[in-house]
Every structure is written in structure tokens, then in C-alpha cells.
Scaffold this active site. Structure first.
Site, PDB file in Angstrom:
ATOM      1  N   THR A 205       0.814  -1.221   0.000  1.00  0.00           N
ATOM      2  CA  THR A 205       0.000   0.000   0.000  1.00  0.00           C
ATOM      3  C   THR A 205       0.847   1.272   0.000  1.00  0.00           C
ATOM      4  O   THR A 205       1.970   1.279   0.525  1.00  0.00           O
ATOM      5  CB  THR A 205      -0.890  -0.008   1.263  1.00  0.00           C
ATOM      6  OG1 THR A 205      -1.493   1.261   1.431  1.00  0.00           O
ATOM      7  CG2 THR A 205      -0.102  -0.333   2.530  1.00  0.00           C
ATOM      8  N   ASP A 206       0.274   2.350  -0.532  1.00  0.00           N
ATOM      9  CA  ASP A 206       0.951   3.657  -0.477  1.00  0.00           C
ATOM     10  C   ASP A 206       1.132   4.137   0.966  1.00  0.00           C
ATOM     11  O   ASP A 206       1.959   5.009   1.235  1.00  0.00           O
ATOM     12  CB  ASP A 206       0.192   4.712  -1.293  1.00  0.00           C
ATOM     13  CG  ASP A 206      -1.248   4.960  -0.853  1.00  0.00           C
ATOM     14  OD1 ASP A 206      -1.728   4.270   0.067  1.00  0.00           O
ATOM     15  OD2 ASP A 206      -1.898   5.854  -1.447  1.00  0.00           O
ATOM     16  N   GLU A 207       0.337   3.570   1.892  1.00  0.00           N
ATOM     17  CA  GLU A 207       0.407   4.046   3.286  1.00  0.00           C
ATOM     18  C   GLU A 207       1.769   3.789   3.927  1.00  0.00           C
ATOM     19  O   GLU A 207       2.096   4.396   4.946  1.00  0.00           O
ATOM     20  CB  GLU A 207      -0.711   3.417   4.125  1.00  0.00           C
ATOM     21  CG  GLU A 207      -2.075   3.857   3.654  1.00  0.00           C
ATOM     22  CD  GLU A 207      -3.183   3.692   4.687  1.00  0.00           C
ATOM     23  OE1 GLU A 207      -2.883   3.514   5.874  1.00  0.00           O
ATOM     24  OE2 GLU A 207      -4.349   3.747   4.282  1.00  0.00           O
TER      25      GLU A 207
ATOM     26  N   LYS B 229       2.285  -3.419   7.273  1.00  0.00           N
ATOM     27  CA  LYS B 229       2.484  -3.625   5.829  1.00  0.00           C
ATOM     28  C   LYS B 229       3.935  -3.322   5.452  1.00  0.00           C
ATOM     29  O   LYS B 229       4.540  -4.032   4.638  1.00  0.00           O
ATOM     30  CB  LYS B 229       1.527  -2.741   5.012  1.00  0.00           C
ATOM     31  CG  LYS B 229       0.054  -3.119   5.103  1.00  0.00           C
ATOM     32  CD  LYS B 229      -0.297  -4.488   4.548  1.00  0.00           C
ATOM     33  CE  LYS B 229      -0.125  -4.612   3.046  1.00  0.00           C
ATOM     34  NZ  LYS B 229      -0.609  -5.942   2.549  1.00  0.00           N
TER      35      LYS B 229
ATOM     36  N   TYR C 125      -1.458  -0.440  11.125  1.00  0.00           N
ATOM     37  CA  TYR C 125      -1.688  -1.115   9.837  1.00  0.00           C
ATOM     38  C   TYR C 125      -0.529  -0.857   8.873  1.00  0.00           C
ATOM     39  O   TYR C 125       0.075  -1.804   8.343  1.00  0.00           O
ATOM     40  CB  TYR C 125      -3.009  -0.630   9.202  1.00  0.00           C
ATOM     41  CG  TYR C 125      -3.095  -0.931   7.714  1.00  0.00           C
ATOM     42  CD1 TYR C 125      -3.216  -2.244   7.256  1.00  0.00           C
ATOM     43  CD2 TYR C 125      -3.037   0.092   6.760  1.00  0.00           C
ATOM     44  CE1 TYR C 125      -3.271  -2.527   5.879  1.00  0.00           C
ATOM     45  CE2 TYR C 125      -3.099  -0.178   5.400  1.00  0.00           C
ATOM     46  CZ  TYR C 125      -3.210  -1.485   4.966  1.00  0.00           C
ATOM     47  OH  TYR C 125      -3.259  -1.761   3.620  1.00  0.00           O
TER      48      TYR C 125
HETATM   49  P1  NAD Z   1      -9.921  -6.975   2.624  1.00  0.00           P
HETATM   50  O1  NAD Z   1      -9.872  -6.718   4.084  1.00  0.00           O
HETATM   51  O2  NAD Z   1     -11.182  -6.733   1.880  1.00  0.00           O
HETATM   52  O3  NAD Z   1      -9.505  -8.498   2.332  1.00  0.00           O
HETATM   53  C1  NAD Z   1      -8.489  -9.149   3.030  1.00  0.00           C
HETATM   54  C2  NAD Z   1      -8.639 -10.641   2.770  1.00  0.00           C
HETATM   55  O4  NAD Z   1      -7.575 -11.314   3.443  1.00  0.00           O
HETATM   56  C3  NAD Z   1      -9.957 -11.225   3.319  1.00  0.00           C
HETATM   57  O5  NAD Z   1     -10.512 -12.120   2.395  1.00  0.00           O
HETATM   58  C4  NAD Z   1      -9.516 -11.958   4.591  1.00  0.00           C
HETATM   59  O6  NAD Z   1     -10.361 -13.046   4.924  1.00  0.00           O
HETATM   60  C5  NAD Z   1      -8.124 -12.406   4.191  1.00  0.00           C
HETATM   61  N1  NAD Z   1      -7.249 -12.642   5.350  1.00  0.00           N
HETATM   62  C6  NAD Z   1      -7.059 -11.824   6.426  1.00  0.00           C
HETATM   63  N2  NAD Z   1      -6.181 -12.407   7.273  1.00  0.00           N
HETATM   64  C7  NAD Z   1      -5.806 -13.588   6.724  1.00  0.00           C
HETATM   65  C8  NAD Z   1      -4.930 -14.613   7.121  1.00  0.00           C
HETATM   66  N3  NAD Z   1      -4.250 -14.550   8.272  1.00  0.00           N
HETATM   67  N4  NAD Z   1      -4.775 -15.680   6.303  1.00  0.00           N
HETATM   68  C9  NAD Z   1      -5.473 -15.773   5.130  1.00  0.00           C
HETATM   69  N5  NAD Z   1      -6.332 -14.832   4.725  1.00  0.00           N
HETATM   70  C10 NAD Z   1      -6.493 -13.741   5.502  1.00  0.00           C
HETATM   71  O7  NAD Z   1      -8.726  -6.136   2.024  1.00  0.00           O
HETATM   72  P2  NAD Z   1      -8.577  -5.413   0.609  1.00  0.00           P
HETATM   73  O8  NAD Z   1      -9.034  -4.032   0.729  1.00  0.00           O
HETATM   74  O9  NAD Z   1      -9.101  -6.303  -0.439  1.00  0.00           O
HETATM   75  O10 NAD Z   1      -6.978  -5.378   0.515  1.00  0.00           O
HETATM   76  C11 NAD Z   1      -6.270  -6.485  -0.033  1.00  0.00           C
HETATM   77  C12 NAD Z   1      -4.787  -6.208   0.025  1.00  0.00           C
HETATM   78  O11 NAD Z   1      -4.494  -5.016  -0.709  1.00  0.00           O
HETATM   79  C13 NAD Z   1      -4.250  -5.964   1.437  1.00  0.00           C
HETATM   80  O12 NAD Z   1      -2.999  -6.574   1.529  1.00  0.00           O
HETATM   81  C14 NAD Z   1      -4.145  -4.452   1.536  1.00  0.00           C
HETATM   82  O13 NAD Z   1      -3.105  -4.103   2.427  1.00  0.00           O
HETATM   83  C15 NAD Z   1      -3.799  -4.087   0.107  1.00  0.00           C
HETATM   84  N6  NAD Z   1      -4.227  -2.767  -0.330  1.00  0.00           N
HETATM   85  C16 NAD Z   1      -5.522  -2.359  -0.153  1.00  0.00           C
HETATM   86  C17 NAD Z   1      -5.921  -1.122  -0.639  1.00  0.00           C
HETATM   87  C18 NAD Z   1      -7.344  -0.622  -0.484  1.00  0.00           C
HETATM   88  O14 NAD Z   1      -7.617   0.536  -0.794  1.00  0.00           O
HETATM   89  N7  NAD Z   1      -8.290  -1.438  -0.051  1.00  0.00           N
HETATM   90  C19 NAD Z   1      -4.988  -0.293  -1.303  1.00  0.00           C
HETATM   91  C20 NAD Z   1      -3.672  -0.752  -1.436  1.00  0.00           C
HETATM   92  C21 NAD Z   1      -3.310  -1.985  -0.969  1.00  0.00           C
HETATM   93  O1  DAU Z   2      -4.180   4.098   0.711  1.00  0.00           O
HETATM   94  C1  DAU Z   2      -4.406   2.730   0.634  1.00  0.00           C
HETATM   95  C2  DAU Z   2      -5.190   2.274   1.830  1.00  0.00           C
HETATM   96  O2  DAU Z   2      -6.523   2.738   1.652  1.00  0.00           O
HETATM   97  C3  DAU Z   2      -5.178   0.756   2.014  1.00  0.00           C
HETATM   98  O3  DAU Z   2      -3.874   0.339   2.263  1.00  0.00           O
HETATM   99  C4  DAU Z   2      -6.099   0.343   3.168  1.00  0.00           C
HETATM  100  O4  DAU Z   2      -6.169  -1.065   3.250  1.00  0.00           O
HETATM  101  C5  DAU Z   2      -7.486   0.891   2.891  1.00  0.00           C
HETATM  102  O5  DAU Z   2      -8.335   0.603   3.981  1.00  0.00           O
HETATM  103  C6  DAU Z   2      -7.430   2.399   2.663  1.00  0.00           C
HETATM  104  O6  DAU Z   2      -7.069   3.090   3.897  1.00  0.00           O
HETATM  105  P1  DAU Z   2      -7.760   4.476   4.313  1.00  0.00           P
HETATM  106  O7  DAU Z   2      -7.596   4.652   5.755  1.00  0.00           O
HETATM  107  O8  DAU Z   2      -7.330   5.580   3.419  1.00  0.00           O
HETATM  108  O9  DAU Z   2      -9.305   4.104   3.910  1.00  0.00           O
HETATM  109  P2  DAU Z   2     -10.674   4.385   4.679  1.00  0.00           P
HETATM  110  O10 DAU Z   2     -11.765   4.042   3.723  1.00  0.00           O
HETATM  111  O11 DAU Z   2     -10.709   3.769   6.028  1.00  0.00           O
HETATM  112  O12 DAU Z   2     -10.657   5.957   4.877  1.00  0.00           O
HETATM  113  C7  DAU Z   2     -10.546   6.836   3.759  1.00  0.00           C
HETATM  114  C8  DAU Z   2     -10.519   8.254   4.292  1.00  0.00           C
HETATM  115  O13 DAU Z   2     -11.816   8.555   4.859  1.00  0.00           O
HETATM  116  C9  DAU Z   2      -9.537   8.466   5.423  1.00  0.00           C
HETATM  117  O14 DAU Z   2      -8.991   9.768   5.330  1.00  0.00           O
HETATM  118  C10 DAU Z   2     -10.387   8.357   6.684  1.00  0.00           C
HETATM  119  C11 DAU Z   2     -11.731   8.907   6.237  1.00  0.00           C
HETATM  120  N1  DAU Z   2     -12.904   8.329   6.904  1.00  0.00           N
HETATM  121  C12 DAU Z   2     -13.028   6.973   6.958  1.00  0.00           C
HETATM  122  C13 DAU Z   2     -14.092   6.384   7.591  1.00  0.00           C
HETATM  123  C14 DAU Z   2     -14.223   4.884   7.679  1.00  0.00           C
HETATM  124  C15 DAU Z   2     -13.881   9.148   7.444  1.00  0.00           C
HETATM  125  O15 DAU Z   2     -13.785  10.408   7.377  1.00  0.00           O
HETATM  126  N2  DAU Z   2     -14.945   8.569   8.062  1.00  0.00           N
HETATM  127  C16 DAU Z   2     -15.083   7.228   8.190  1.00  0.00           C
HETATM  128  O16 DAU Z   2     -16.082   6.780   8.813  1.00  0.00           O
END
Ligand code: NAD
Ligand code: DAU
Length: 333
Positions: A121-123, A149, A145
Site C-alpha cells: 500500500t501507499d500508506e 504492511k 496497519y
Molecule cells: P480486505 O480486508 O477486503 O480483504 C483481506 C482478505 O484477506 C480477506 O478475504 C480476509 O479473509 C483475508 N485474510 C485476512 N487475514 C488472513 C490470514 N491470516 N490468512 C489468510 N487470509 C487472511 O482487504 P482489501 O481491501 O481487499 O486489501 C487487499 C490487500 O491489498 C491488502 O494486503 C491491503 O493491504 C492491500 N491494499 C488495499 C488497498 C485498499 O484501498 N483497499 C490499497 C492498497 C493496498
Molecule cells: O491508501 C491505501 C489504503 O486505503 C489501504 O492500504 C487500506 O487497506 C485501505 O483501507 C485504505 O485506507 P484508508 O484509511 O485511506 O481508507 P478508509 O476508507 O478507512 O478511509 C478513507 C478516508 O476517509 C480516510 O482519510 C479516513 C476517512 N474516513 C473513513 C471512515 C471509515 C472518514 O472520514 N470517516 C469514516 O467513517
């Protein structure tokens, strides 16, 4: 190709599985997923069942991983605890899965002599007030988190450096699209708006996120898996940056609700102000985002409107308790 896709029952993992099997009609996928609160079998409905198997297991379980990896040509690791807010209240699960679990999976890929693509992730770069992160930017994670990562990423790089493991990393910006768990900003806002419920906006709502449609990210992953260089990092930034409040207001327009639903709530601890990521290196491999924020958000709102059968059970289960703990009020109250 036969791929082991860890975390393939989650939001982005399932988007990837659907797309990869459609684009590659002779490939097979083994999904290894613990099916936590975020992982769902339903997310894999509609894929060609003859080319998919689902193993319910933890990536930290070396025996299960070794069995599942047998006969696979590459691993793509999406498995993670992924929600920043949950990492603030329960960091241990993040360190266990995102750091130790990544190590167990990587060790199995190394033993099998196959490619391991780590989905990061960019985070991990932290917050950036101005400018844009590149792959050379230093790691400076802010939350449990993102620190977990970053730990996973460092182990992946160390395995490549030390053992020559064929491992590489993608770091993507905020994804959105169908099947994202309602705890995240966009689905939370859509579902609360559809229900006429308050929308909690953290702090002043001016935090900026760089939005990437999940289908586009899935396409980028295959490009990196096929053409990426071992040991490298590939940033995958989305085409549009938006302050959170603009995202919320657009969703209110699309759902026909007015702005009185917006409720400013206490800010997230250690909240990163802005993410911004260049996708230049990934684009140099031949990938380009196809869906901008405006089109993506319309598609996403339409999907949630049409798929109550998917989100209904989530909104009535464990998520209700989480919501009350997180926001200090009952969902729908
Ligand atoms: P998500 O939470 O929707 O899915 C995570 C999946 O991993 C789920 O199916 C969960 O059951 C599985 N999981 C969790 N712990 C596990 C374990 N110990 N063993 C096996 N499976 C396990 O997450 P997402 O948003 O789909 O993100 C997927 C990946 O992409 C993550 O690694 C996250 O860090 C990365 N990522 C997410 C975003 C975003 O915006 N959502 C952006 C950049 C990177
Ligand atoms: O940047 C990539 C990341 O994006 C991934 O690595 C993470 O897995 C994914 O969860 C996401 O993280 P964020 O923290 O950016 O996503 P989230 O949807 O939780 O929040 C997006 C923005 O909105 C953040 O600035 C927090 C804000 N927010 C979020 C929630 C849940 C609110 O203002 N209110 C809320 O209730």
C-alpha cells in the site's frame, strides 16, 4: 498458469480472481483465505468453478500453505488485516498476519522456487503534504496497519536480497468498487446515504486520498506479475485525488440525499493528511488506469444499490457491533 491467491475472498483479491480467470481462460486459481470478517465465499460467486478452488486457511499456517502451494506457478498475496481504524484498537492481529503471515507465505514460495507478488500500500510511505511519492521515497508508516504492511514489504525485499527469491511488490493507492467491506469510507457513505443515516466524517474532511478503481488495480497486478523485475517495487497510483468531503458530497448527490446527513466526528488518531502516488514505473510496463473517479463512483453506487443481497447480511451482523464501538452510536439510530 496455476496461481495461489492468498486473501482472494476479500475486496481486491476477489476482483483480481474474477478478472484474471476471465482474461486467462486456461489458468487456474487456488484461493487461500482465512475468511475473516472481511473475507466472503460470496465474493467468488460467478467465477468458473472448474478453475477455482478455495482453501480456508491462515497464511501463517505453514502446513496449510505448503499443501496449497503445491503445483502453483506463482503466489499473489492480498491476505492482510486491512482497516486502519481496526489497527488502532487491535494492532496484534495486523502484526500477526501482515508481518508474520507474509513471512510464512514467502518462505513457502522460496521453497517452491516460484514468484511471490506482495500486494502492499501507499500508506507505507506515510503522509505527503505536497508532491508525489515514488518508489524511492523512504518508508515512514504512521498507523499500526501501515507499519505492519511496511514490515511485510521489508521481509519480501530481504528475501530477494538474501536468498535471491523471485519476489516483488506493488504499492497501490485507495481502491474502490464493488464488494468493498462497508467499514471503508466509500461503501460506508453509500450504504448510510441509501438508509438515510448520518455519515461520519473524520476531523475537517479535508484529508486527500488518491482513488483507484479496483478493476484497474487488478489489471496492473497482472502486468507486474508478468513483466515486473524481481526485487522491484511498483507503485500503482489512481488517476484522481479528492478530499474526503468531496467524495462524500458526490455520493450524496448520486443517492439523492442532502448534505444534512454529514456529521463531523472526532478525527482518526495519527490520521495521514494526504496520499499521492506516481504510477510511472507501472505505466512503463504497459498499464494505464481506464476508469476515473467520476465514472467509478457512479458504477460503485449503482452496484451497491442493486446488491442488497450482498451487503444486507453484513449490515446486520458483527459490523453493527463494530460500528457502535467505533462511532459511539448504533447503525441506523
Ligand atoms: P480486505 O480486508 O477486503 O480483504 C483481506 C482478505 O484477506 C480477506 O478475504 C480476509 O479473509 C483475508 N485474510 C485476512 N487475514 C488472513 C490470514 N491470516 N490468512 C489468510 N487470509 C487472511 O482487504 P482489501 O481491501 O481487499 O486489501 C487487499 C490487500 O491489498 C491488502 O494486503 C491491503 O493491504 C492491500 N491494499 C488495499 C488497498 C485498499 O484501498 N483497499 C490499497 C492498497 C493496498
Ligand atoms: O491508501 C491505501 C489504503 O486505503 C489501504 O492500504 C487500506 O487497506 C485501505 O483501507 C485504505 O485506507 P484508508 O484509511 O485511506 O481508507 P478508509 O476508507 O478507512 O478511509 C478513507 C478516508 O476517509 C480516510 O482519510 C479516513 C476517512 N474516513 C473513513 C471512515 C471509515 C472518514 O472520514 N470517516 C469514516 O467513517
Amino acid at each position: 498458469m496455476r496461481l495461489l491467491v492468498a486473501g482472494g475472498a476479500g475486496f481486491i483479491g476477489s476482483t483480481y480472481v474474477h478478472r484474471h480467470l476471465e482474461e486467462n481462460p486456461t489458468d487456474e486459481i487456488v484461493v487461500l483465505d482465512k475468511l475473516t470478517y472481511a473475507g466472503r465465499r460470496e465474493n467468488l460467486e460467478g467465477v468458473d468453478a472448474a478453475r477455482l478452488s478455495l482453501v480456508e486457511a491462515d497464511i501463517a499456517d505453514a502446513t496449510a500453505v505448503r499443501d496449497a502451494i503445491a503445483g502453483c506457478d506463482a503466489v499473489v498475496n492480498f491476505a492482510a488485516e486491512s482497516h486502519v481504524d481496526r489497527s488502532i484498537t487491535d494492532p496484534g492481529a495486523f502484526i500477526q498476519t501482515d508481518v508474520f503471515g507474509t513471512y510464512v507465505l514467502l518462505e513457502a514460495a522460496r521453497d517452491a522456487g516460484i514468484r511471490h507478488l506482495q500486494i502492499s500500500t501507499d500508506e507505507v510511505y506515510g503522509s505527503i503534504e505536497e508532491g508525489t511519492f515514488t518508489e524511492r521515497s523512504p518508508l515512514d508508516p504512521s498507523s499500526p496497519y501501515s507499519a505492519s504492511k511496511a514490515g511485510g514489504d521489508l521481509i519480501v525485499s530481504a528475501f530477494h536480497h538474501t536468498y535471491g527469491t523471485d519476489a516483488l511488490i506493488t504499492r497501490a493507492s485507495n481502491n474502490f468498487g464493488p464488494r468493498q467491506h462497508p467499514e471503508k469510507l466509500i461503501p460506508l457513505t453509500i450504504l448510510n446515504a441509501l438508509a438515510g443515516d448520518e455519515i461520519p466524517v473524520y476531523g475537517d474532511g479535508m484529508q486527500v486520498r488518491n482513488w483507484l478503481y479496483a478493476e484497474d488495480f487488478a489489471a496492473a497486478i497482472d502486468v507486474v506479475l508478468e513483466r515486473g523485475e524481481a526485487g522491484q517495487v511498483y507503485n500503482v497510483g489512481g488517476p484522481d485525488e479528492k478530499p474526503n468531503i468531496e467524495v462524500v458530497k458526490r455520493i450524496l448527490e448520486l443517492t439523492g440525499r442532502d448534505e444534512s446527513l454529514i456529521t463531523y466526528v472526532t478525527d482518526r488518531l495519527g490520521h495521514d493528511r494526504r496520499y499521492s502516488l506516481s504510477a510511472e514505473r507501472t505505466e512503463s510496463l504497459g498499464w494505464k488506469a481506464a476508469v476515473g473517479f467520476d465514472e467509478g463512483i457512479e458504477r460503485t453506487v449503482a452496484w451497491y444499490r442493486d446488491n442488497e443481497a450482498w451487503w444486507g447480511p453484513i449490515r446486520s451482523g458483527e459490523y453493527r457491533e463494530y460500528y457502535e464501538r467505533q462511532y459511539g452510536r448504533k447503525l441506523g439510530s
